[in-house]
Design an enzyme around this catalytic site. Structure first.
Site, PDB file in Angstrom:
ATOM      1  N   ALA A  73       0.809  -1.144  -0.030  1.00 49.64           N
ATOM      2  CA  ALA A  73      -0.059  -0.067   0.005  1.00 49.64           C
ATOM      3  C   ALA A  73       0.865   1.147  -0.061  1.00 49.64           C
ATOM      4  CB  ALA A  73      -0.894   0.023   1.005  1.00 49.64           C
ATOM      5  N   GLN A  75       1.156   3.717   2.122  1.00 48.29           N
ATOM      6  CA  GLN A  75       1.932   3.698   3.336  1.00 48.29           C
ATOM      7  C   GLN A  75       2.641   2.425   3.988  1.00 48.29           C
ATOM      8  OE1 GLN A  75       3.029   6.365   4.967  1.00 48.29           O
ATOM      9  NE2 GLN A  75       2.050   7.739   3.688  1.00 48.29           N
ATOM     10  N   SER A  76       2.894   1.415   3.035  1.00 44.51           N
ATOM     11  CA  SER A  76       3.381   0.329   3.429  1.00 44.51           C
ATOM     12  C   SER A  76       4.946   0.548   4.286  1.00 44.51           C
ATOM     13  CB  SER A  76       3.802  -0.587   2.150  1.00 44.51           C
ATOM     14  OG  SER A  76       4.539  -1.658   2.546  1.00 44.51           O
ATOM     15  N   ASN A  77       4.931  -0.241   5.597  1.00 42.87           N
ATOM     16  CA  ASN A  77       6.059  -0.056   6.124  1.00 42.87           C
ATOM     17  C   ASN A  77       7.044  -1.247   5.948  1.00 42.87           C
ATOM     18  OD1 ASN A  77       5.026   1.569   8.438  1.00 42.87           O
ATOM     19  ND2 ASN A  77       3.664   0.087   8.598  1.00 42.87           N
ATOM     20  N   VAL A  79       7.483  -1.712   2.544  1.00 43.49           N
ATOM     21  CA  VAL A  79       8.256  -1.356   1.423  1.00 43.49           C
ATOM     22  C   VAL A  79       9.298  -0.416   2.120  1.00 43.49           C
ATOM     23  CG1 VAL A  79       7.895   0.368  -0.597  1.00 43.49           C
ATOM     24  CG2 VAL A  79       6.411  -1.421  -0.172  1.00 43.49           C
TER      25      VAL A  79
END
Ligand SMILES: *Cc1c(COP(=O)(O)O)cnc(C)c1O
Length: 344
Positions: A73, A75-77, A79
């Protein structure tokens, strides 16, 4: 059980601390609440994905990869931590970000993890909401191979059996810490998304024949779907390790009552949990995962679901960079929570 035969590189500051939460415990008036600080794994603001990436990138290097590709997403942590790990190892990194937030404001689109992905040097490729992201990942892998690259593809959240080994290892680390403190652990509480964290803990606890119950609070889908996801990944990971005791179905515990309208959509209980833990313990939770899992834990304590002599460990899986993507939700409620803002 020995995980040493699996390739792994050190990315984490570990062991992460296991700390008591005295003021939250007193405030709730129930069981003793502890916190395992996997928000402090260290790499580019820390979090749980660094644990999985130790095994995933160990595997990538063994396979001779020169390029890491993953997805998530906006706001992927996961990533953000993957971009950091790739930078640290000198590997190129491409990340596919899905625009799937229903009502994105400017912070969600540009601040928090997205800002950091760019700082860390990842090539960001946006995909519209509803895209089959797993297929998009495969396609990107094909395109990179066609250009002569050697890509290593990491699925959503790093949750395949290789990544899940990271949390099998954390279960060992946690049980050892509890033993050193002569602490009897009764419950582990964790946010459950792509499921590698919960599945790894379940497998790691089973491997040591510990009686501690692992409770997942689902943050992305209904309980029966999440239960199936955790169970399948736990089984696949146990098979990957090999020669493994059976995991009883009752070892997979999932509740989705605190999910709200869906993944990354704020709930009042999440906002309350983030505020309470910040003000009682000086610890920052995140709005998408740990805030909802803590909302579940706090509600269960208030409903008397735990005995006062029980010890609970909340796994802080990180994600604080996401706070900056939810400035509107959290700052409005902060003003309300302190009742009056002198500048209003
Ligand atoms: C990814 C993530 C989780 C969920 O872990 P999974 O292994 O995907 O279930 C929990 N908390 C934070 C902060 C995360 O980034």
């Amino acid at each position: 059980m020995n995980l040493d035969r699996f390739p792994r590189i050190n990315l984490c500051h570990a062991p992460t601390p296991l700390e008591f939460m005295p003021r939250l415990t007193q405030h709730l008036g129930g069981p003793q609440i502890w916190i395992k600080r996997d928000d402090c794994t260290g790499m580019a603001l820390g979090g749980n994905k660094a644990r999985k990436l130790e095994f995933l990138l160990g595997d990538a290097l063994q396979q001779g990869a020169d390029h890491v590709v993953t997805l998530g997403a906006l706001q992927s942590n996961h990533v953000r931590q993957t971009a950091a790990a790739a930078a640290r190892l000198g590997l190129a990194c491409t990340v596919l970000l899905e625009h799937r937030h229903p009502n994105p404001d400017s912070d969600y689109l540009h601040n928090g993890n997205v800002l950091l992905d760019g700082l860390l040097g990842a090539e960001i490729v946006y995909r519209p909401g509803g895209t089959d992201m797993a297929a998009a990942l495969m396609l990107m892998g094909d395109q990179l191979r066609a250009k002569g690259r050697r890509p290593y593809l990491i699925p959503s959240g790093g949750s395949n059996p290789v990544g899940t080994l990271g949390y099998v290892k954390v279960a060992q680390e946690l049980l050892q810490q509890a033993q050193e403190k002569s602490l009897r652990l009764d419950h582990i509480v964790v946010a459950s998304g792509s499921a590698g964290t919960q599945a790894g803990l379940v497998v790691g606890v089973a491997a040591q024949a510990s009686k501690v119950a692992v409770q997942g609070f689902a943050v992305s889908q209904a309980a029966h779907l999440q239960h199936a996801r955790v169970a399948a990944l736990a089984l696949a990971t146990a098979q990957w390790i090999g020669d493994f005791p059976e995991i009883p179905p009752e070892a997979i515990r999932v509740n989705a009552d605190y999910l709200g309208q869906g993944y990354s959509i704020p709930t009042p209980a999440m906002v309350e949990a983030v505020h309470q833990v910040a003000r009682l313990e000086g610890i920052l939770l995140d709005p998408v995962y740990t805030g909802k899992a803590m909302a579940g834990l706090m509600d269960w304590v208030r409903h008397g679901r735990y005995r006062s002599d029980e010890n609970i460990v909340f796994i802080h899986t990180g994600g604080q960079a996401g706070l900056f993507g939810f400035c509107n939700t959290l700052s409005h409620s902060s003003r309300k929570a302190v009742n009056a803002n002198p500048l209003d």
